[in-house]
Scaffold this active site. Structure first.
Site, PDB file in Angstrom:
ATOM      1  N   CYS A 270      -2.584  -2.236   7.234  1.00 15.86           N
ATOM      2  CA  CYS A 270      -2.437  -3.262   6.321  1.00 15.86           C
ATOM      3  C   CYS A 270      -1.234  -4.120   6.274  1.00 15.86           C
ATOM      4  O   CYS A 270      -1.072  -5.186   5.907  1.00 15.86           O
ATOM      5  CB  CYS A 270      -2.603  -2.428   5.083  1.00 15.86           C
ATOM      6  SG  CYS A 270      -3.989  -2.006   4.569  1.00 15.86           S
TER       7      CYS A 270
ATOM      8  N   ASP B  97       0.863  -1.205   0.084  1.00 14.79           N
ATOM      9  CA  ASP B  97      -0.164   0.022  -0.154  1.00 14.79           C
ATOM     10  C   ASP B  97       0.969   1.339   0.126  1.00 14.79           C
ATOM     11  O   ASP B  97       0.492   2.113   0.461  1.00 14.79           O
ATOM     12  CB  ASP B  97      -0.875  -0.072   1.263  1.00 14.79           C
ATOM     13  CG  ASP B  97      -2.100  -0.923   1.073  1.00 14.79           C
ATOM     14  OD1 ASP B  97      -2.036  -1.749   0.330  1.00 14.79           O
ATOM     15  OD2 ASP B  97      -3.124  -0.854   1.785  1.00 14.79           O
TER      16      ASP B  97
ATOM     17  N   LYS C 172      -5.999  -5.579  -3.803  1.00 10.26           N
ATOM     18  CA  LYS C 172      -6.850  -6.168  -2.682  1.00 10.26           C
ATOM     19  C   LYS C 172      -7.988  -5.149  -2.545  1.00 10.26           C
ATOM     20  O   LYS C 172      -8.012  -4.033  -2.917  1.00 10.26           O
ATOM     21  CB  LYS C 172      -6.191  -6.493  -1.583  1.00 10.26           C
ATOM     22  CG  LYS C 172      -5.525  -5.205  -1.000  1.00 10.26           C
ATOM     23  CD  LYS C 172      -4.388  -5.389   0.265  1.00 10.26           C
ATOM     24  CE  LYS C 172      -3.903  -4.296   0.698  1.00 10.26           C
ATOM     25  NZ  LYS C 172      -4.560  -3.405   1.571  1.00 10.26           N
TER      26      LYS C 172
END
Length: 216
Positions: free
Chosen positions: A160, A28, A127
């Protein structure tokens, strides 16, 4: 009685993170999470806090490529159709309003990787939830390469990165977390998240230690 044999484990860090068994997972590090021009930056979140981790992740990725270690990029890519009603309600309860799900919209600038970016045929996993493993092909991609050890970096440490590391451990991967190559927007939360990961499922390390091991 049959003898239970334990697998032979390496004695050195360079053995544990050898390129033939290891992958670097970049989680991310995207415009909306890392750039002053992303959604969070424009909302007033201080992206200067994350900048050193982004730079360390770049060094880690460059060194991995030089060592022949696979690099896999994991990113969030949302659409209006995939926005979760449950998550929307959670945000409403938290903030008093439904703040929407407009982070990292698929195909838009906000979802683009920032700092370290995929090159050539490097694997990219998209995702819809915090963990890079939830509802994705990440585990299958790793198993296909014979990988059993992960170096996980990215944003944010308590969210995350944390969820991806815990799922990796549950799936029986050995996990290293370079503490300087991940970040939270609050340094205290970053440190607390690292302590929890070290206590439960990961080995903490520095980017410098990894780079040294790859050049031994």
């Amino acid at each position: 009685m049959p003898v239970s044999l334990k697998p032979a484990f390496p004695d050195t860090l360079s053995g544990w993170i050898a390129p033939d068994r290891t992958a670097v997972i970049v989680v991310d590090i995207q415009v909306d999470f890392a750039s002053p021009d992303g959604v969070l930056g424009k909302a007033g979140v201080d992206m200067g806090i994350a900048a050193p981790a982004v730079s360390a992740a770049e060094r880690l990725v460059d060194a991995a490529r030089a060592a022949g270690t696979p690099v896999i990029f994991v990113g969030l890519a949302t659409t209006a159709a995939t926005d979760s009603p449950v998550w929307g309600e959670w945000r409403r309860r938290k903030n008093g309003v439904d703040s929407g799900g407009a982070l990292c919209r698929a195909g838009e600038v906000g979802s683009a990787f920032y700092g370290p970016t995929p090159q050539g045929d490097e694997t990219v996993i998209w995702k819809l939830r915090y963990s890079g493993f939830f509802g994705t092909s990440l585990d299958a991609a790793l198993r296909a390469r014979g990988i059993d050890t992960l170096i996980v970096c990215g944003l944010t440490t308590e969210c995350c990165v944390d969820c991806t590391v815990r799922d990796a451990f549950h799936l029986d991967y050995f996990v290293y977390v370079p503490t300087d190559a991940c970040a939270a927007y609050d340094p205290g939360i970053h440190e607390s998240a690292l302590q929890s990961l070290e206590l439960n499922c990961a080995t903490l390390i520095s980017t410098g230690e990894i780079l040294s091991a790859w050049t031994e």
